[in-house]
Scaffold this motif. Structure first.
Motif, PDB file in Angstrom:
ATOM      1  N   LYS A  89      -1.428 -11.245   9.242  1.00  0.00           N
ATOM      2  CA  LYS A  89      -0.047 -11.469  10.029  1.00  0.00           C
ATOM      3  C   LYS A  89       0.980 -11.007   9.253  1.00  0.00           C
ATOM      4  N   GLN A  90       2.076 -10.694  10.250  1.00  0.00           N
ATOM      5  CA  GLN A  90       3.261 -10.131   9.500  1.00  0.00           C
ATOM      6  C   GLN A  90       3.788 -10.955   8.270  1.00  0.00           C
ATOM      7  N   SER A  91       3.578 -12.307   8.197  1.00  0.00           N
ATOM      8  CA  SER A  91       4.263 -13.269   7.192  1.00  0.00           C
ATOM      9  C   SER A  91       3.376 -12.790   6.115  1.00  0.00           C
ATOM     10  N   ASP A  92       1.853 -12.155   6.114  1.00  0.00           N
ATOM     11  CA  ASP A  92       1.464 -12.091   4.970  1.00  0.00           C
ATOM     12  C   ASP A  92       1.819 -10.918   4.319  1.00  0.00           C
ATOM     13  N   LEU A  93       2.504 -10.024   4.634  1.00  0.00           N
ATOM     14  CA  LEU A  93       3.083  -8.734   4.071  1.00  0.00           C
ATOM     15  C   LEU A  93       4.429  -9.125   3.490  1.00  0.00           C
ATOM     16  N   VAL A  94       5.191 -10.151   3.629  1.00  0.00           N
ATOM     17  CA  VAL A  94       6.621 -10.525   3.184  1.00  0.00           C
ATOM     18  C   VAL A  94       6.712 -10.222   1.838  1.00  0.00           C
ATOM     19  N   ASP A  95       5.877 -10.719   0.913  1.00  0.00           N
ATOM     20  CA  ASP A  95       5.681 -10.555  -0.475  1.00  0.00           C
ATOM     21  C   ASP A  95       5.430  -9.135  -0.962  1.00  0.00           C
ATOM     22  N   VAL A  96       4.709  -8.453  -0.337  1.00  0.00           N
ATOM     23  CA  VAL A  96       4.434  -7.071  -0.505  1.00  0.00           C
ATOM     24  C   VAL A  96       5.498  -5.995  -0.277  1.00  0.00           C
ATOM     25  N   MET A  97       6.183  -6.365   0.988  1.00  0.00           N
ATOM     26  CA  MET A  97       7.187  -5.431   1.375  1.00  0.00           C
ATOM     27  C   MET A  97       8.705  -5.936   1.093  1.00  0.00           C
ATOM     28  N   GLY A  98       8.809  -7.094   0.527  1.00  0.00           N
ATOM     29  CA  GLY A  98      10.178  -7.423   0.218  1.00  0.00           C
ATOM     30  C   GLY A  98      10.940  -8.418   0.846  1.00  0.00           C
ATOM     31  N   SER A  99      10.933  -8.549   2.220  1.00  0.00           N
ATOM     32  CA  SER A  99      11.529  -9.426   3.220  1.00  0.00           C
ATOM     33  C   SER A  99      11.085  -9.422   4.514  1.00  0.00           C
ATOM     34  N   GLU A 100      10.959 -10.663   5.261  1.00  0.00           N
ATOM     35  CA  GLU A 100      10.317 -10.599   6.666  1.00  0.00           C
ATOM     36  C   GLU A 100      11.239  -9.658   7.260  1.00  0.00           C
ATOM     37  N   GLU A 101      12.390  -9.373   7.268  1.00  0.00           N
ATOM     38  CA  GLU A 101      12.993  -8.410   8.154  1.00  0.00           C
ATOM     39  C   GLU A 101      12.429  -6.935   8.072  1.00  0.00           C
ATOM     40  N   VAL A 102      12.305  -6.597   6.642  1.00  0.00           N
ATOM     41  CA  VAL A 102      11.677  -5.141   6.432  1.00  0.00           C
ATOM     42  C   VAL A 102      10.287  -5.154   7.248  1.00  0.00           C
ATOM     43  N   VAL A 103       9.554  -6.264   6.798  1.00  0.00           N
ATOM     44  CA  VAL A 103       8.158  -6.187   7.641  1.00  0.00           C
ATOM     45  C   VAL A 103       8.418  -5.897   9.048  1.00  0.00           C
ATOM     46  N   LEU A 104       8.970  -6.810   9.709  1.00  0.00           N
ATOM     47  CA  LEU A 104       9.373  -6.651  11.145  1.00  0.00           C
ATOM     48  C   LEU A 104       9.753  -5.472  11.741  1.00  0.00           C
ATOM     49  N   GLU A 105      10.661  -4.865  11.040  1.00  0.00           N
ATOM     50  CA  GLU A 105      11.149  -3.428  11.321  1.00  0.00           C
ATOM     51  C   GLU A 105       9.943  -2.408  11.112  1.00  0.00           C
ATOM     52  N   ILE A 107       6.865  -2.639  11.261  1.00  0.00           N
ATOM     53  CA  ILE A 107       5.849  -2.808  12.307  1.00  0.00           C
ATOM     54  C   ILE A 107       6.382  -2.375  13.696  1.00  0.00           C
ATOM     55  N   ALA A 108       7.640  -2.741  13.792  1.00  0.00           N
ATOM     56  CA  ALA A 108       8.060  -2.548  15.119  1.00  0.00           C
ATOM     57  C   ALA A 108       8.210  -0.673  15.297  1.00  0.00           C
ATOM     58  N   GLY A 109       8.440  -0.173  14.107  1.00  0.00           N
ATOM     59  CA  GLY A 109       8.538   1.299  14.225  1.00  0.00           C
ATOM     60  C   GLY A 109       9.980   1.511  13.755  1.00  0.00           C
ATOM     61  N   SER A 110      10.912   0.574  13.771  1.00  0.00           N
ATOM     62  CA  SER A 110      12.336   0.871  13.831  1.00  0.00           C
ATOM     63  C   SER A 110      12.846   1.187  12.241  1.00  0.00           C
ATOM     64  N   ARG A 111      11.894   0.970  11.303  1.00  0.00           N
ATOM     65  CA  ARG A 111      12.181   1.253   9.953  1.00  0.00           C
ATOM     66  C   ARG A 111      11.109   2.172   9.325  1.00  0.00           C
ATOM     67  N   GLU A 112      11.519   3.220   8.610  1.00  0.00           N
ATOM     68  CA  GLU A 112      10.364   3.822   7.670  1.00  0.00           C
ATOM     69  C   GLU A 112      10.141   3.206   6.772  1.00  0.00           C
ATOM     70  N   ILE A 113       8.848   3.504   6.069  1.00  0.00           N
ATOM     71  CA  ILE A 113       8.427   2.672   4.971  1.00  0.00           C
ATOM     72  C   ILE A 113       8.805   3.625   3.620  1.00  0.00           C
TER      73      ILE A 113
END
Length: 134
Positions: A89-105, A107-113
């Motif tokens: 789930k998206q929540s599983d990546l929060v610790d990997v990517m830094g924050s819930e907002e970063v993960v959501l964006e 995944i939505a495609g509104s933020r580049e990795i």
């Protein structure tokens, strides 16, 4: 003793399993289950070997078309694919990517990795980090 291919027996197998082009993951999973069954069957007949080879060909075609990176593949689609494969789930990546907002964006495609996130995702999924960069 020479084994002879029996077209009637093969027709019966085709009728029983009804192999066809695979278009969905569900159909692929069903074909994989049949292949698994045939793979472990002792003393497969020539007709069963032919069905086995046919199913392997259909599975390979589906997986090449469905899973191989192509023009439609991008960091977001790869991330979604890897998440799906691991039932994350998206929540599983929060610790990997830094924050819930970063993960959501992401995944939505509104933020580049970015590079740091790509490195973290590469380590997490055990893939080359450059796959997550555009």
């Amino acid at each position: 003793m020479t084994l002879i291919f029996n077209p009637d027996k093969y027709a019966n197998l085709l009728s029983q399993y009804q192999p066809r082009l695979i278009r969905t993951e569900e159909e692929n999973n069903k074909a994989l289950a049949i292949v698994e069954e045939l793979m472990h069957r002792p003393n497969r007949s020539l007709e069963e070997n032919e069905l086995y080879a046919l199913l392997i060909t259909l599975i390979e075609k589906f997986e090449q078309d469905y899973y191989s990176p192509g023009k439609a593949s991008n960091p977001r689609s790869l991330l979604l694919f890897l998440m799906e494969q691991r039932n994350l789930k998206q929540s599983d990546l929060v610790d990997v990517m830094g924050s819930e907002e970063v993960v959501l964006e992401a995944i939505a495609g509104s933020r580049e990795i970015n590079q740091a996130q790509a490195k973290a995702l590469g380590g997490f999924f055990q893939v080359d980090p450059s796959l997550f960069l555009t």
